[in-house]
Design an enzyme around this catalytic site. Structure first.
Site, PDB file in Angstrom:
ATOM      1  NE  ARG A 106      36.668  -2.880  14.628  1.00  0.00           N
ATOM      2  CZ  ARG A 106      37.764  -3.359  15.217  1.00  0.00           C
ATOM      3  NH1 ARG A 106      38.054  -3.005  16.449  1.00  0.00           N
ATOM      4  NH2 ARG A 106      38.567  -4.171  14.565  1.00  0.00           N
ATOM      5  CB  VAL A 107      40.019   1.579  11.429  1.00  0.00           C
ATOM      6  CG1 VAL A 107      40.703   2.113  10.188  1.00  0.00           C
ATOM      7  CG2 VAL A 107      40.705   2.117  12.671  1.00  0.00           C
ATOM      8  CG  ASP A 108      35.935  -2.132   9.627  1.00  0.00           C
ATOM      9  OD1 ASP A 108      35.346  -1.482  10.504  1.00  0.00           O
ATOM     10  OD2 ASP A 108      36.015  -3.362   9.641  1.00  0.00           O
ATOM     11  CG  ASP A 109      32.250   0.667  11.120  1.00  0.00           C
ATOM     12  OD1 ASP A 109      32.066   0.081  10.046  1.00  0.00           O
ATOM     13  OD2 ASP A 109      31.946   0.191  12.222  1.00  0.00           O
TER      14      ASP A 109
END
Length: 781
Positions: free
Chosen positions: A639-642
């Site tokens: 994920r982009v938030d990862d």
């Protein structure tokens, strides 16, 4: 005759100046370059490797590749436009995964995959019988699916039953918010029914006595089965009961059941009468369940009194009761709770009861007729709601409609698993998640497949349970999550190798990027180096596979999802939304619609547009990062938030985790980002060691060095947090939200941990938070 030789990753028409040495190994199957005047495609030839690590292609008795008569090698690609550019990459022999200096190829059934740069090729026998047997065939089908999507999908859709065929305008789409509301429609004007196509249609072609569901209970020896005819009868009985209590087309039914046969029965019964089902994973807390009930306001809740998962008993009815009480307080009451008596877990007498609301399934449903008229529905009528986590904390009700989802899930299942009518298919996912919808229930049954529904835990009563089930039912297609693969790796090979597993034909991976070391263990140990792995990338929102290998069609790279499925225009964009060509990393987006796409978020179309279509105008934004190597293979980075930004360097958590688990003493790892006053973000790694390995400062340094060597100094973890286990849901998903809170010492903000398979893991992690050291003290230890 011209001969072409491969040195490293360079194809040359000239032999090496050194003397050619006869190969000492067996011939390997490889894809060679066939040239013609118009296109360049990969074809199947034989090749051997000499002592100089050179691959030499053979098109006949002499070493070399036969040049097409009357033609010259062409650099032109079959790809004539941007959306076919990944097909261009298939005109070259892949160079392997990661940074390499030579090509190292492996053939299924011939040798073990052992290095990061292995290429795994399907053997000739497998390819010969595969539904898609070559890159050439894939390229032809993919090209048609992109240039003529209406024709491509219409041809496939004719294989299903339609009460009324779709209009000449097969689909309509707008993915650009600047042009109005986002809207996707497929098979416009068509009228059909998913349940009819999954059951009645299969019976009509002679599959009535074929086993549809093989059920395996929590305890070994507990089992059951239903043929397609028996399954239809049970579905019709429940459909008739629901109609009798007032359920009509368009009404919502919440299903909170474990993996009993009654779960897919309930889903199909709703579909038969045009009701919208919303399955909630039977492990969510009463608070989570009440949130979903309040949002969709169902007419009926279907549950059971209890379930056993492994050695643990769970009183599901108590959770439902608490949720319904909370809903009543908030102004909504459910009038009927249909409860299945799961006798192996809990007796009637021990079940709490409310007479004016609760009804036992066994007391009413079997009394109804075994035939039920079908409610024919429009193509764009809703099929189901499935709630998925949202960044705001409020669940998002993903809405899938009927016809496009039906056609897409059936087609992706068929090709991604190379499905044959004789296959026995087992997906370990729960129907509470999208995988259980698309690839336990609808996709397989629409193909007339025999599926396994497993109630228990994969490591109960011992870590060999999966392979015991595989041998018992002669499973040929096995689809599971990387988390389970890594967990079974940790338990050791002996739990796998004591079982035959000879029935296995294709393996599959779902849920998150699978790191190369886990891929190779899955391939080498579970599949005996003979089963291709369909490492699939897709989402709740996409309905079905988007990027996936097709077994038998092309070489695989451990950890890569490879190429887009038919009709999927996957693009990688930069932060400004500009498409990036060639070898690159960026944000994964989809350029055009596909039949299985979700149509909205229930009751919140604005959030639908804001979340998925406004970040990059004109595209569906997946929220995932992706790298594309020089061969066109796709590598999901999480994920982009990862994605962690360390001193200006963007690094995906999946990449760091992959480096950590490549250490021989690391069984599993989860990485999160934490605030760092100097670097912006620091890297915080939770590490689970192989059983019996003690924590030590030497090992901590060794793990960090592993990351430094594989990725670079900037990616070295700032903190190694020893973890006896990781917080996971019962489906195996790691709850990174909890890990971020522990890493940031925000222990009073951990939130709901009731969905975890083992909530005590959280306390263990907190207790171990101050054990260990770090290179840079980003937090008090």
């Amino acid at each position: 005759m011209d001969h072409f030789y491969l040195y490293g990753s360079v194809i040359s028409p000239f032999p090496s100046p050194s003397t050619y040495l006869a190969p000492k190994r067996k011939p390997y199957q490889l894809f060679s370059v066939a040239a013609s005047s118009s296109i360049v495609l990969l074809r199947s030839y034989c090749c051997c490797r000499d002592r100089g690590l050179r691959w030499v292609f053979s098109g006949g008795r002499r070493m070399g590749m036969t040049k097409v008569a009357g033609s010259t090698p062409s650099t032109r690609s079959i790809a004539g436009s941007d959306h076919l550019r990944h097909v261009d990459s298939m005109t070259r022999v892949p160079s392997g995964a990661g940074k390499i200096s030579y090509l190292n190829a492996v053939v299924l059934g011939e040798a073990l995959a052992s290095e990061e740069n292995d290429l795994v090729f399907p053997n000739p026998e497998f390819s010969a019988q595969a539904l898609v047997s070559s890159p050439e065939q894939y390229a032809e089908m993919y090209k048609k699916s992109i240039e003529d999507p209406a024709g491509f999908w219409s041809e496939i859709a004719t294989q299903f039953y339609w009460k009324r065929k779709w209009d000449p305008e097969v689909f309509s789409e707008n993915l650009d918010v600047r042009k109005g509301n986002v809207k996707i429609e497929w098979f416009i004007g068509g009228v059909t029914n998913v349940c009819y196509n999954a059951l009645d249609r299969n019976i009509d072609v002679g599959n009535g006595d074929k086993v549809a569901i093989l059920w395996e209970g929590n305890e070994p020896g507990q089992d059951g089965k239903l043929t397609y005819r028996e399954l239809l009868e049970k579905v019709c009985q429940l459909s008739n009961y629901l109609k009798d209590v007032g359920v009509r087309k368009g009404d919502t039914i919440v299903i909170y059941l474990p993996m009993l046969m009654e779960l897919p029965i309930s889903m199909l019964a709703c579909a038969r009468i045009g009701a919208v089902h919303s399955v909630v994973f039977a492990g969510f807390s009463s608070e989570s369940l009440s949130q979903r009930i309040m949002d969709c306001k169902p007419k009926v809740v279907i549950t059971c009194n209890g379930v056993r998962r492994g050695s643990k008993a769970l009183a599901l009815k108590d959770i439902v009761d608490s949720a319904l009480v909370e809903c009543t307080k908030n102004g909504f009451s459910v009038g009927l709770c249909l409860t299945y008596e799961n006798q192996s877990a809990m007796s009637r007498e021990a079940t709490k009861w409310q007479d004016d609301r609760d009804v036992w399934w066994q007391d009413v449903v079997p009394k109804f007729p075994t035939k039920c008229e079908v409610e024919w529905v429009e193509s764009e009528d809703p099929l189901f709601l499935l709630y998925t986590s949202g960044s705001t904390g409020k669940p998002k009700g993903v809405l899938h409609t009927t016809a496009g989802y039906m056609v897409y899930t059936a087609t992706t299942f068929k090709y991604a698993f190379d499905y044959k009518p004789s296959d026995i298919y087992w997906c370990t996912a729960d129907c509470g998640w999208i995988t259980g919808h698309s690839y336990v229930t609808y996709g397989p049954l629409l193909n007339g497949a025999t599926i396994i529904v497993f109630e228990g835990a994969p490591n109960y009563p011992n870590p060999g349970r999966c392979w015991d089930i595989v041998d018992k039912y002669k499973v040929s297609l096995f689809y599971t999550a990387p988390t389970l693969v890594r967990s079974l790796m940790r338990d050791g090979d002996e739990y796998v190798t004591r079982y035959s597993r000879k029935s296995l034909r294709v393996l599959g991976s779902v849920g998150e990027p699978i790191n190369p070391s886990a891929w190779r263990w899955f391939f080498n140990v579970v599949g005996d180096a003979r089963c291709p792995i369909s490492d699939t990338w897709w989402q709740t929102e996409t309905g079905g596979f988007m990027i996936t290998p097709l077994p038998g069609a092309w070489p695989q790279k451990p950890g890569s999802a490879t190429f887009p499925f038919f009709g999927v225009q996957a693009v990688i964009v930069d932060e400004k939304g500009i498409e990036i060509e060639g070898e690159c990393s960026g944000y994964l987006c989809i350029k055009k619609s596909w039949p299985g796409a979700f149509r909205t978020l229930y009751g919140d179309h604005e959030r639908y547009e804001t979340t998925y279509f406004k970040p990059f105008l004109g595209y569906y934004f997946s929220g995932d990062g992706c790298s594309r190597d020089k061969d066109g293979y796709h590598w999901l980075t999480g994920r982009v938030d990862d994605v962690i930004n360390v001193s200006g360097h963007r690094i995906g958590t999946a990449e760091i985790e992959s480096a950590l688990v490549s250490h021989p003493q690391c069984a599993e790892a989860a990485v999160v980002g934490v605030e760092h006053e100097v670097k912006g973000q620091g890297i915080y790694a939770f590490v689970t060691l192989v059983e019996g390995v003690p924590y030590s400062e030497e090992l901590r340094k060794s793990l960090i060095l592993m990351v430094r060597n594989q990725i670079g100094a900037f990616a070295a973890p700032d903190k190694i947090h020893w973890a006896p286990g990781l917080p996971k849901t019962r489906s195996g998903k790691i709850m990174r939200r909890i890990l971020r809170k522990i890493a940031s010492r925000q222990l009073n903000e951990l939130g709901d941990t009731s969905t975890l398979a083992d909530p005590t893991v959280v306390d263990q992690l907190i207790a171990l938070a101050d054990i260990g050291f770090s290179d840079e003290l980003l937090l008090p230890l």
